[in-house]
Design an enzyme around this catalytic site. Structure first.
Site, PDB file in Angstrom:
ATOM      1  N   LEU A 167       0.589  -1.121   0.046  1.00 49.33           N
ATOM      2  CA  LEU A 167      -0.068  -0.369  -0.601  1.00 49.33           C
ATOM      3  C   LEU A 167       1.375   1.003  -0.458  1.00 49.33           C
ATOM      4  CD1 LEU A 167      -2.304  -1.031   2.384  1.00 49.33           C
ATOM      5  CD2 LEU A 167      -2.900  -1.651   0.447  1.00 49.33           C
ATOM      6  N   ALA A 168       1.907   1.062   0.428  1.00 52.35           N
ATOM      7  CA  ALA A 168       2.558   2.015   0.059  1.00 52.35           C
ATOM      8  C   ALA A 168       4.161   2.282   0.519  1.00 52.35           C
ATOM      9  CB  ALA A 168       2.436   3.153   1.540  1.00 52.35           C
ATOM     10  N   GLN A 169       5.170   3.088   0.607  1.00 50.52           N
ATOM     11  CA  GLN A 169       6.333   2.277   0.768  1.00 50.52           C
ATOM     12  C   GLN A 169       7.242   4.099   1.443  1.00 50.52           C
ATOM     13  OE1 GLN A 169       7.233   3.137  -3.965  1.00 50.52           O
ATOM     14  NE2 GLN A 169       8.584   5.115  -3.403  1.00 50.52           N
ATOM     15  N   VAL A 170       8.722   3.410   2.226  1.00 45.46           N
ATOM     16  CA  VAL A 170       8.949   4.576   2.896  1.00 45.46           C
ATOM     17  C   VAL A 170      10.619   5.171   2.927  1.00 45.46           C
ATOM     18  CG1 VAL A 170       9.898   4.600   5.577  1.00 45.46           C
ATOM     19  CG2 VAL A 170       8.131   3.050   5.577  1.00 45.46           C
ATOM     20  N   ASP A 321      -1.141  -8.298  11.957  1.00 43.65           N
ATOM     21  CA  ASP A 321       0.304  -7.845  10.565  1.00 43.65           C
ATOM     22  C   ASP A 321       1.448  -8.437  11.545  1.00 43.65           C
ATOM     23  OD1 ASP A 321       0.875  -8.627   7.669  1.00 43.65           O
ATOM     24  OD2 ASP A 321       0.853  -6.209   7.437  1.00 43.65           O
TER      25      ASP A 321
END
Length: 536
Positions: A167-170, A321
């Site tokens: 869903l996302a990246q950091v 999770d």
């Protein structure tokens, strides 16, 4: 037969899903250009889905044709087909992205339901090797959310992400005060394509169930329908990260100092951007790095077991999770090295998008079930399995999935009756168990409450973590689970007890439980001494 059925219904499936997926896509975007883009993208994704499903089904049918059941040749060919099919599924998930990555991650945890080849390939690729958004796409998110580019918000911003998930990246950045921060940026396509992707996945799953009634993953689609919007709201994730720490300090203060979640920068965070304190640590499955930090992997295993047992049985607010990429380990900042040069571990919880709350009744029944499993109490296992929804016909299977052991081992009174040694024989036994009872497992997953399904997923993740740390499960992990679940049951009974005699009975029960747990711990301690002397 499977392949012929899929080819036969492929045309109808494509038309229906294109209509449904396209409608969902249009409904999910107010921008005409985005809507047009989605209307062209959804049919392409659906064609990929249909071709992949048909290819996998045909491969199994053609490759295994005429090979006798139970023969070594069939086993060898089936292994090769499993590998090919798992790679095809992996490629599909990466090409479609988003929800498909989430599905791939979930498959990687289903040791009790899918072949080991699928589990291994999905685990290796789906946790931290996900597709990456470009820097221009990251800038688009910043402009929409904050009205500025990353360079205008931070003193320094690394355009290359250190991690990317479904869903996302950091990214790593430094704020105006010079502090290092982690910047979680939602993939730009997620908001617009989530509804369309969910519609196509739901239609495919429903169609596969219609063609093959034993294949029933509708429960997974229903769970994703509920959980995905929450995971896409980063402000809710930030609140979860603060709540879980608050629970440890209020309800489990004895280990609160050993649990941590990065601090949130609320002034810069939005529903699609999450700015957090950057915390450096080793991934929980990186045993080599953990040892370099002066931390004993066995200590980490005990802490992980303790932390999640407290969440499940006492807090009723559970991080669902906990795969390896979401758990970091570092030395406790406030404590010095021991005389032997060892450091105490601190468990850092990240990615707080998926939590579940257990109501008081479910929490009590789940704790009571684990207490019964630890002490091999067959009658109590049946009672609380039925109360949790397994039914009188599938409670044995439910116990097997929770512990990954067959019923005769679950009810064995030996101290280490639930321990899996991690041998090839054990893994073969589990795979045979899953294959033999596939229809019953599917039915069980259909009837269990979704909150319990997520507890199963959490257990699967934790089991994988412990297997990496210890190369197999440990008696200590089950003793910890037994202690925390037993205390939770005792505390709940004391709250419900109004008469002095009833409270006295509960206190006596608590003393007996402590004696049993102490005797188990002493037995395990003696075994460890014996093992150490033998190795010496």
């Amino acid at each position: 037969m499977a392949a012929r059925s899929i080819w036969r219904y492929g045309g109808k499936l494509a038309v229906a899903a294109t209509a449904l997926g396209g409608g969902a896509a249009l409904a999910s975007s107010d921008d005409p250009a985005t809507a047009l883009k989605l209307c062209s993208a959804v049919p392409v994704r659906l064609v990929r889905d249909s071709v992949t499903a048909a290819s996998i089904a045909f491969d199994y049918e053609y490759s295994l044709w005429g090979l006798p059941e139970g023969s070594s040749e069939r086993a060898k060919v089936k292994h090769e087909v499993h590998l090919r099919s798992a790679r095809k599924l992996q490629e599909l998930c990466f090409k479609n992205g988003g929800i498909y990555i989430k599905l791939g991650q979930h498959i990687g945890q289903l040791e009790y339901l899918v072949p080991q080849e699928y589990v291994q390939i999905m685990r290796e690729s789906m946790l931290n090797k996900c597709p990456v958004s470009s820097y221009d796409q990251v800038c688009d998110v910043f402009k929409k959310e904050l009205g500025k580019t990353p360079d205008q918000v931070f003193d320094d911003f690394d355009p290359v992400p250190i991690a990317s998930a479904s869903l996302a990246q950091v990214h790593v950045a430094r704020n105006r005060d010079g502090q290092k921060v982690a910047v979680k940026v939602q993939h730009t396509h997620m908001t617009d394509t989530a509804a369309a992707d969910h519609a196509t996945v739901e239609l495919l799953v429903n169609t596969l169930h219609w063609l093959f009634p034993s294949f029933d993953y509708r429960w997974l689609v229903a769970e994703m329908r509920e959980s995905l919007p929450k995971e896409l709201d980063f402000l809710l994730e930030a609140k979860n990260s603060e709540k879980v720490l608050e629970n440890f300090w209020k309800l489990s203060p004895h280990i609160a100092n050993y649990i941590y979640a990065p601090k949130v920068y609320w002034n810069l965070s939005t529903s699609k951007l999450l700015i957090m304190e950057f915390v450096d640590g080793a991934q929980v499955n990186d045993v080599k790095s953990i040892r370099k930090l002066g931390i004993d992997p066995h200590e980490v295993s005990r802490l992980v077991s303790q932390a999640f047992a407290e969440m499940m049985f006492k807090h009723g607010f559970v991080h669902c999770d906990p795969h390896a990429a979401n758990l970091l380990v570092r030395p406790v900042p406030s404590e010095k090295k021991s005389i032997l040069g060892k450091r105490k571990p601190q468990l850092i919880l990240i990615d707080h998008g998926l939590y579940k709350e257990l109501d008081a009744t479910t929490k009590f029944n789940y704790a009571a079930l684990w207490k019964a499993l630890i002490f091999a109490d067959a009658n109590a296992i049946k009672e609380y399995s039925v109360k949790l929804g397994a039914g009188e016909d599938l409670y044995v299977l439910f116990a097997g999935i929770l512990t990954m052991r067959p019923w005769n081992r679950v009810t064995d009174r030996a101290v280490d009756h639930l321990v899996i040694q991690g041998t090839d024989g054990d893994r073969s036994e589990l795979q045979m168990y899953a294959s033999q009872y596939f229809p019953q497992i599917t039915e069980l997953l259909r009837r269990l409450p979704r909150v319990i399904l997520l507890m199963l997923k959490t257990n699967d993740c934790l089991r994988a973590v412990n297997n990496c740390l210890l190369q197999g499960s440990s008696p200590e992990s089950f003793v910890i689970i037994g202690r925390v679940s037993s205390k939770a049951v005792i505390e709940a009974k004391l709250l419900q007890s109004k008469s002095f005699l009833r409270r006295l009975s509960v206190w006596l029960e608590e003393i007996l439980l402590e004696v049993r747990l102490f005797s188990i711990e002493m037995f395990l301690w003696l075994l460890q001494i014996r093992k150490a002397l033998f190795l010496a």
